[in-house]
Design a protein around this motif. Structure first.
Motif, short mmCIF file in Angstrom:
data_model
loop_
_atom_site.label_atom_id
_atom_site.label_comp_id
_atom_site.label_asym_id
_atom_site.label_seq_id
_atom_site.Cartn_x
_atom_site.Cartn_y
_atom_site.Cartn_z
N TRP A 54 0.77 -1.12 -0.01
CA TRP A 54 0.05 -0.20 -0.07
C TRP A 54 0.86 1.32 -0.14
CZ3 TRP A 54 -4.63 -0.69 -1.59
CH2 TRP A 54 -5.47 -1.88 -1.33
N ALA A 55 2.01 1.18 0.66
CA ALA A 55 2.98 2.36 0.80
C ALA A 55 3.25 2.79 -0.64
CB ALA A 55 3.99 2.15 1.72
N SER A 99 2.11 1.67 -3.51
CA SER A 99 0.91 2.12 -4.49
C SER A 99 0.67 3.81 -4.24
CB SER A 99 -0.27 1.57 -3.91
OG SER A 99 -1.37 1.95 -4.89
N ILE A 100 0.82 4.04 -2.77
CA ILE A 100 0.64 5.81 -2.67
C ILE A 100 1.84 6.31 -3.25
CG2 ILE A 100 0.51 7.20 -0.73
CD1 ILE A 100 -1.25 5.12 0.81
N ALA A 101 3.15 5.93 -3.05
CA ALA A 101 4.16 6.53 -3.66
C ALA A 101 4.00 6.68 -5.23
CB ALA A 101 5.53 5.66 -3.21
N LEU A 141 1.13 6.64 -7.07
CA LEU A 141 0.14 7.67 -7.41
C LEU A 141 0.34 9.06 -6.92
CD1 LEU A 141 -2.90 5.55 -6.04
CD2 LEU A 141 -2.25 6.19 -8.15
N SER A 142 1.19 9.26 -5.88
CA SER A 142 1.84 10.76 -5.38
C SER A 142 2.54 11.12 -6.68
CB SER A 142 2.39 10.70 -4.17
OG SER A 142 1.37 10.23 -3.06
N GLY A 184 0.31 2.43 -9.70
CA GLY A 184 -0.53 2.48 -8.47
C GLY A 184 -1.67 1.69 -8.13
N THR A 230 -0.05 -2.49 -8.00
CA THR A 230 0.80 -2.59 -6.98
C THR A 230 -0.22 -3.40 -5.78
OG1 THR A 230 2.17 -1.03 -7.52
CG2 THR A 230 2.55 -1.84 -5.36
N PRO A 231 -1.21 -2.82 -5.29
CA PRO A 231 -1.94 -3.43 -4.37
C PRO A 231 -2.24 -4.98 -4.46
CG PRO A 231 -2.88 -1.17 -4.50
CD PRO A 231 -1.87 -1.46 -5.71
#
Length: 83
Positions: A22-23, A25-27, A29-30, A56, A59-60
């Protein structure tokens, strides 16, 4: 409670960190969100924005992994199931 971990299989270092899917994925998308603003000035960067957004989203679906802080080697997390 300390999570079970193993030393790095490559270098034997104890400096390992569990990387969450999840981290990551957030990276992705950011990064895509920041790159959008540059893509308005340089249109070919829209391809990179789309790739980052897809990464993003995908990845999850993968697995979490361990990463060595000394040699940057990565390996799969083996879930220990208690009997």
């Amino acid at each position: 409670m300390m999570e079970n971990w193993t030393p790095c299989p490559r270098c034997g270092s104890n400096r390992v960190q569990k990387m969450s899917k999840w981290a990551l994925s957030i990276a992705f998308l950011s990064s895509a969100g920041c790159l959008i603003w540059v893509a308005f000035l340089i249109p070919p960067l829209w391809i990179a924005v789309l790739i980052l957004i897809l990464l993003g989203i995908i990845t999850p679906l993968g697995k979490s992994f361990w990463q060595c802080k000394d040699c940057n080697y990565t390996w799969d997390v083996k879930e220990n199931k208690a009997p």
